[in-house]
Design a protein around this motif. Structure first.
Motif, PDB file in Angstrom:
ATOM      1  N   SER A   1       0.828  -1.205   0.000  1.00 49.22           N
ATOM      2  CA  SER A   1       0.000   0.000   0.000  1.00 49.22           C
ATOM      3  C   SER A   1       0.864   1.258   0.000  1.00 49.22           C
ATOM      4  CB  SER A   1      -0.933  -0.007   1.210  1.00 49.22           C
ATOM      5  OG  SER A   1      -1.769   1.113   1.200  1.00 49.22           O
ATOM      6  N   HIS A   2       1.926   1.238   0.776  1.00 52.40           N
ATOM      7  CA  HIS A   2       2.852   2.370   0.818  1.00 52.40           C
ATOM      8  C   HIS A   2       3.508   2.572  -0.546  1.00 52.40           C
ATOM      9  CE1 HIS A   2       5.776   5.214   2.362  1.00 52.40           C
ATOM     10  NE2 HIS A   2       6.722   4.499   1.781  1.00 52.40           N
ATOM     11  N   ALA A   3       3.933   1.490  -1.174  1.00 54.50           N
ATOM     12  CA  ALA A   3       4.546   1.580  -2.504  1.00 54.50           C
ATOM     13  C   ALA A   3       3.565   2.166  -3.511  1.00 54.50           C
ATOM     14  CB  ALA A   3       5.013   0.199  -2.959  1.00 54.50           C
ATOM     15  N   LEU A   4       2.314   1.744  -3.446  1.00 52.71           N
ATOM     16  CA  LEU A   4       1.293   2.262  -4.355  1.00 52.71           C
ATOM     17  C   LEU A   4       1.072   3.752  -4.143  1.00 52.71           C
ATOM     18  CD1 LEU A   4      -0.889   1.816  -6.496  1.00 52.71           C
ATOM     19  CD2 LEU A   4      -2.432   1.103  -4.661  1.00 52.71           C
ATOM     20  N   LYS A   5       0.982   4.168  -2.900  1.00 58.18           N
ATOM     21  CA  LYS A   5       0.732   5.583  -2.578  1.00 58.18           C
ATOM     22  C   LYS A   5       1.896   6.493  -2.946  1.00 58.18           C
ATOM     23  CE  LYS A   5      -2.411   4.566   1.184  1.00 58.18           C
ATOM     24  NZ  LYS A   5      -2.570   4.480   2.647  1.00 58.18           N
ATOM     25  N   THR A   6       3.121   5.987  -2.826  1.00 57.05           N
ATOM     26  CA  THR A   6       4.290   6.837  -3.041  1.00 57.05           C
ATOM     27  C   THR A   6       4.928   6.681  -4.417  1.00 57.05           C
ATOM     28  OG1 THR A   6       5.806   5.183  -2.140  1.00 57.05           O
ATOM     29  CG2 THR A   6       4.862   6.787  -0.572  1.00 57.05           C
ATOM     30  N   GLY A   7       4.521   5.644  -5.152  1.00 50.71           N
ATOM     31  CA  GLY A   7       5.142   5.392  -6.449  1.00 50.71           C
ATOM     32  C   GLY A   7       6.462   4.660  -6.342  1.00 50.71           C
ATOM     33  N   ALA A   8       6.758   4.096  -5.173  1.00 50.41           N
ATOM     34  CA  ALA A   8       8.027   3.403  -4.946  1.00 50.41           C
ATOM     35  C   ALA A   8       7.937   1.935  -5.347  1.00 50.41           C
ATOM     36  CB  ALA A   8       8.446   3.543  -3.483  1.00 50.41           C
TER      37      ALA A   8
END
Length: 76
Positions: free
Chosen positions: A62-69
């Motif tokens: 979820s963090h990767a999705l939100k930040t583009g990482a």
């Protein structure tokens, strides 16, 4: 050649693999399989795995999705 941090690219809203290979414009979301969590698309079942990476937890994905990482897959 310029090098930008992964988070500098725009955050994708729809799956490009789903659009190219299935002809469907579907939102990216966190999905799960036996290998772990990944970013992909879903429409009456999984349509595409968009991320190269598998993530150990839902929160990490979820963090990767939100930040583009994350890294976009280029082929199925």
């Amino acid at each position: 050649m310029s090098i930008y941090p992964v988070t500098a690219r725009p955050v994708a809203e729809a799956g490009s693999m789903a659009l190219v290979y299935a002809g469907k414009r579907l939102p990216l979301q966190v999905l799960r399989c036996a290998a772990g969590y990944y970013l992909g698309t879903f429409d009456d079942g999984p349509v595409s795995r968009e991320s190269v990476e598998y993530f150990p937890t839902h929160d990490a994905a979820s963090h990767a999705l939100k930040t583009g990482a994350w890294t976009q897959r280029t082929h199925p």
